[in-house]
Design a protein around this motif. Structure first.
Motif, PDB file in Angstrom:
ATOM      1  N   ASP A  26       0.798  -1.225   0.000  1.00 53.87           N
ATOM      2  CA  ASP A  26       0.000   0.000   0.000  1.00 53.87           C
ATOM      3  C   ASP A  26       0.833   1.280   0.000  1.00 53.87           C
ATOM      4  OD1 ASP A  26      -2.329  -1.610   0.077  1.00 53.87           O
ATOM      5  OD2 ASP A  26      -2.104  -1.800   2.248  1.00 53.87           O
ATOM      6  N   VAL A  27       1.922   1.299  -0.754  1.00 52.82           N
ATOM      7  CA  VAL A  27       2.734   2.503  -0.873  1.00 52.82           C
ATOM      8  C   VAL A  27       2.141   3.356  -1.994  1.00 52.82           C
ATOM      9  CG1 VAL A  27       5.036   3.418  -1.407  1.00 52.82           C
ATOM     10  CG2 VAL A  27       4.798   1.301  -0.061  1.00 52.82           C
ATOM     11  N   SER A  28       1.734   4.571  -1.666  1.00 55.99           N
ATOM     12  CA  SER A  28       1.155   5.458  -2.683  1.00 55.99           C
ATOM     13  C   SER A  28       1.922   6.762  -2.821  1.00 55.99           C
ATOM     14  CB  SER A  28      -0.319   5.753  -2.370  1.00 55.99           C
ATOM     15  OG  SER A  28      -0.433   6.382  -1.120  1.00 55.99           O
ATOM     16  N   ASP A  29       2.820   7.043  -1.911  1.00 56.53           N
ATOM     17  CA  ASP A  29       3.627   8.261  -1.974  1.00 56.53           C
ATOM     18  C   ASP A  29       4.848   8.019  -2.865  1.00 56.53           C
ATOM     19  OD1 ASP A  29       6.163   9.762  -0.570  1.00 56.53           O
ATOM     20  OD2 ASP A  29       4.348  11.020  -0.600  1.00 56.53           O
ATOM     21  N   GLY A  30       5.002   8.873  -3.870  1.00 58.84           N
ATOM     22  CA  GLY A  30       6.085   8.690  -4.842  1.00 58.84           C
ATOM     23  C   GLY A  30       7.468   8.773  -4.244  1.00 58.84           C
ATOM     24  N   ILE A  31       7.680   9.677  -3.317  1.00 52.46           N
ATOM     25  CA  ILE A  31       8.997   9.825  -2.694  1.00 52.46           C
ATOM     26  C   ILE A  31       9.336   8.568  -1.890  1.00 52.46           C
ATOM     27  CG2 ILE A  31      10.368  11.184  -1.052  1.00 52.46           C
ATOM     28  CD1 ILE A  31       9.747  12.599  -3.789  1.00 52.46           C
ATOM     29  N   ASP A  32       8.370   8.071  -1.129  1.00 46.91           N
ATOM     30  CA  ASP A  32       8.599   6.825  -0.386  1.00 46.91           C
ATOM     31  C   ASP A  32       8.925   5.680  -1.343  1.00 46.91           C
ATOM     32  OD1 ASP A  32       8.089   8.074   2.039  1.00 46.91           O
ATOM     33  OD2 ASP A  32       6.016   7.340   2.170  1.00 46.91           O
ATOM     34  N   ALA A  33       8.167   5.574  -2.426  1.00 50.76           N
ATOM     35  CA  ALA A  33       8.395   4.498  -3.398  1.00 50.76           C
ATOM     36  C   ALA A  33       9.801   4.584  -3.978  1.00 50.76           C
ATOM     37  CB  ALA A  33       7.346   4.551  -4.502  1.00 50.76           C
ATOM     38  N   VAL A  34      10.236   5.784  -4.340  1.00 50.95           N
ATOM     39  CA  VAL A  34      11.581   5.944  -4.912  1.00 50.95           C
ATOM     40  C   VAL A  34      12.635   5.584  -3.865  1.00 50.95           C
ATOM     41  CG1 VAL A  34      13.234   7.626  -5.850  1.00 50.95           C
ATOM     42  CG2 VAL A  34      10.876   7.577  -6.698  1.00 50.95           C
ATOM     43  N   ARG A  35      12.424   5.956  -2.640  1.00 48.46           N
ATOM     44  CA  ARG A  35      13.387   5.581  -1.574  1.00 48.46           C
ATOM     45  C   ARG A  35      13.449   4.059  -1.409  1.00 48.46           C
ATOM     46  NH1 ARG A  35      11.914  10.738   1.378  1.00 48.46           N
ATOM     47  NH2 ARG A  35      13.779  11.977   1.027  1.00 48.46           N
ATOM     48  N   PHE A  36      12.280   3.401  -1.452  1.00 54.12           N
ATOM     49  CA  PHE A  36      12.266   1.942  -1.347  1.00 54.12           C
ATOM     50  C   PHE A  36      12.957   1.306  -2.556  1.00 54.12           C
ATOM     51  CE2 PHE A  36       8.160   2.392   1.296  1.00 54.12           C
ATOM     52  CZ  PHE A  36       8.876   2.432   2.488  1.00 54.12           C
ATOM     53  N   ILE A  37      12.785   1.886  -3.733  1.00 56.97           N
ATOM     54  CA  ILE A  37      13.463   1.399  -4.942  1.00 56.97           C
ATOM     55  C   ILE A  37      14.976   1.509  -4.771  1.00 56.97           C
ATOM     56  CG2 ILE A  37      13.927   1.970  -7.367  1.00 56.97           C
ATOM     57  CD1 ILE A  37      10.833   2.541  -7.565  1.00 56.97           C
ATOM     58  N   LEU A  38      15.434   2.640  -4.246  1.00 58.26           N
ATOM     59  CA  LEU A  38      16.875   2.807  -4.024  1.00 58.26           C
ATOM     60  C   LEU A  38      17.401   1.794  -3.004  1.00 58.26           C
ATOM     61  CD1 LEU A  38      17.123   6.687  -4.128  1.00 58.26           C
ATOM     62  CD2 LEU A  38      18.237   5.076  -5.699  1.00 58.26           C
ATOM     63  N   GLU A  39      16.644   1.532  -1.953  1.00 59.65           N
ATOM     64  CA  GLU A  39      17.040   0.498  -0.987  1.00 59.65           C
ATOM     65  C   GLU A  39      17.153  -0.867  -1.670  1.00 59.65           C
ATOM     66  OE1 GLU A  39      14.407   0.227   2.369  1.00 59.65           O
ATOM     67  OE2 GLU A  39      14.671   2.350   2.890  1.00 59.65           O
ATOM     68  N   SER A  40      16.179  -1.170  -2.517  1.00 62.49           N
ATOM     69  CA  SER A  40      16.177  -2.463  -3.215  1.00 62.49           C
ATOM     70  C   SER A  40      17.350  -2.568  -4.175  1.00 62.49           C
ATOM     71  CB  SER A  40      14.851  -2.657  -3.949  1.00 62.49           C
ATOM     72  OG  SER A  40      13.787  -2.721  -3.027  1.00 62.49           O
ATOM     73  N   TYR A  41      17.636  -1.486  -4.889  1.00 65.36           N
ATOM     74  CA  TYR A  41      18.813  -1.503  -5.751  1.00 65.36           C
ATOM     75  C   TYR A  41      20.078  -1.753  -4.933  1.00 65.36           C
ATOM     76  CZ  TYR A  41      17.019  -0.107 -10.366  1.00 65.36           C
ATOM     77  OH  TYR A  41      16.405  -0.076 -11.596  1.00 65.36           O
ATOM     78  N   GLY A  42      20.164  -1.163  -3.753  1.00 67.17           N
ATOM     79  CA  GLY A  42      21.326  -1.395  -2.893  1.00 67.17           C
ATOM     80  C   GLY A  42      21.505  -2.866  -2.578  1.00 67.17           C
ATOM     81  N   VAL A  43      20.400  -3.541  -2.292  1.00 67.47           N
ATOM     82  CA  VAL A  43      20.460  -4.975  -1.981  1.00 67.47           C
ATOM     83  C   VAL A  43      20.903  -5.773  -3.202  1.00 67.47           C
ATOM     84  CG1 VAL A  43      19.071  -7.007  -1.380  1.00 67.47           C
ATOM     85  CG2 VAL A  43      18.745  -4.860  -0.122  1.00 67.47           C
ATOM     86  N   VAL A  44      20.239  -5.569  -4.347  1.00 69.66           N
ATOM     87  CA  VAL A  44      20.586  -6.395  -5.512  1.00 69.66           C
ATOM     88  C   VAL A  44      21.980  -6.072  -6.030  1.00 69.66           C
ATOM     89  CG1 VAL A  44      18.202  -6.938  -6.172  1.00 69.66           C
ATOM     90  CG2 VAL A  44      19.331  -4.975  -7.225  1.00 69.66           C
ATOM     91  N   LEU A  45      22.404  -4.817  -5.948  1.00 69.93           N
ATOM     92  CA  LEU A  45      23.768  -4.492  -6.385  1.00 69.93           C
ATOM     93  C   LEU A  45      24.800  -5.204  -5.521  1.00 69.93           C
ATOM     94  CD1 LEU A  45      23.308  -0.734  -7.278  1.00 69.93           C
ATOM     95  CD2 LEU A  45      24.220  -2.486  -8.825  1.00 69.93           C
ATOM     96  N   ARG A  46      24.596  -5.209  -4.220  1.00 69.71           N
ATOM     97  CA  ARG A  46      25.532  -5.908  -3.326  1.00 69.71           C
ATOM     98  C   ARG A  46      25.574  -7.399  -3.646  1.00 69.71           C
ATOM     99  NH1 ARG A  46      24.224  -8.531   0.964  1.00 69.71           N
ATOM    100  NH2 ARG A  46      22.293  -7.390   1.375  1.00 69.71           N
ATOM    101  N   LYS A  47      24.408  -7.996  -3.805  1.00 70.63           N
ATOM    102  CA  LYS A  47      24.331  -9.427  -4.092  1.00 70.63           C
ATOM    103  C   LYS A  47      24.937  -9.753  -5.462  1.00 70.63           C
ATOM    104  CE  LYS A  47      20.537 -10.532  -1.011  1.00 70.63           C
ATOM    105  NZ  LYS A  47      21.271 -11.511  -0.195  1.00 70.63           N
ATOM    106  N   GLN A  48      24.696  -8.899  -6.435  1.00 70.76           N
ATOM    107  CA  GLN A  48      25.253  -9.127  -7.779  1.00 70.76           C
ATOM    108  C   GLN A  48      26.768  -9.022  -7.768  1.00 70.76           C
ATOM    109  OE1 GLN A  48      21.311  -7.675 -10.197  1.00 70.76           O
ATOM    110  NE2 GLN A  48      22.893  -6.179  -9.833  1.00 70.76           N
ATOM    111  N   ARG A  49      27.323  -8.127  -6.967  1.00 72.88           N
ATOM    112  CA  ARG A  49      28.780  -8.038  -6.860  1.00 72.88           C
ATOM    113  C   ARG A  49      29.348  -9.319  -6.246  1.00 72.88           C
ATOM    114  NH1 ARG A  49      27.504  -2.471  -6.185  1.00 72.88           N
ATOM    115  NH2 ARG A  49      28.569  -1.275  -7.802  1.00 72.88           N
TER     116      ARG A  49
END
Length: 157
Positions: free
Chosen positions: A96-119
């Motif tokens: 139930d995330v509807s705020d764009g800023i929150d969504a973008v922050r969560f996307i950046l957190e997720s990228y941090g996780v997958v980038l670390r794992k991919q490395r």
């Protein structure tokens, strides 16, 4: 030492497949989160973010398929249940995330996780002389680093 059908040591292929399955779980939760952001986004930046989130989830879906196929290429089986994805993902399920800023922050957190794992996978693939997995991870990392920069710029960071 025994090698699999593509010339990778079997123990290395199994270890890489295990890491790729972990990555796959994270991608699946990342994907579902972004679908939710796309569906539920509201506010001033709706049109821009709605389109951007669709572009992102399309990209994530393609990567999910490529990772699963790489696991199969290594001679192993991709995990394919949401219960396993939720259990194994470091990325949290977001609801139930509807705020764009929150969504973008969560996307950046997720990228941090997958980038670390991919490395981590990239390093293991290099040690296993697995150029196919290495190339896949290298491509993902370079694309996603640019996406991180762009999403951070959207936030004014």
């Amino acid at each position: 030492m025994a090698k699999n059908m593509i010339g990778i040591e079997e123990s290395s292929a199994q270890s890489l497949a295990l890491s790729l399955n972990d990555l796959l779980a994270n991608y699946q939760i990342f994907y579902m989160n972004v679908r939710g952001y796309h569906w539920n986004i509201k506010g001033e930046k709706f049109f821009e973010l709605h389109a951007k989130f669709e572009e992102l989830y399309d990209d994530l879906l393609q990567k999910i398929d490529e990772i699963a196929e790489r696991i199969l290429t290594l001679g192993e089986r991709p995990v394919h249940s949401y219960s396993a994805y939720i259990q194994n993902s470091s990325i949290e399920e977001r609801k139930d995330v509807s705020d764009g800023i929150d969504a973008v922050r969560f996307i950046l957190e997720s990228y941090g996780v997958v980038l670390r794992k991919q490395r981590e996978v990239l390093n293991a693939a290099g040690e296993a002389d697995d150029e196919g997995t290495n190339a896949l991870m290298s491509d993902y990392i370079s694309q996603q680093e640019k996406q991180v920069w762009m999403y951070r710029s959207f936030l004014g960071e």
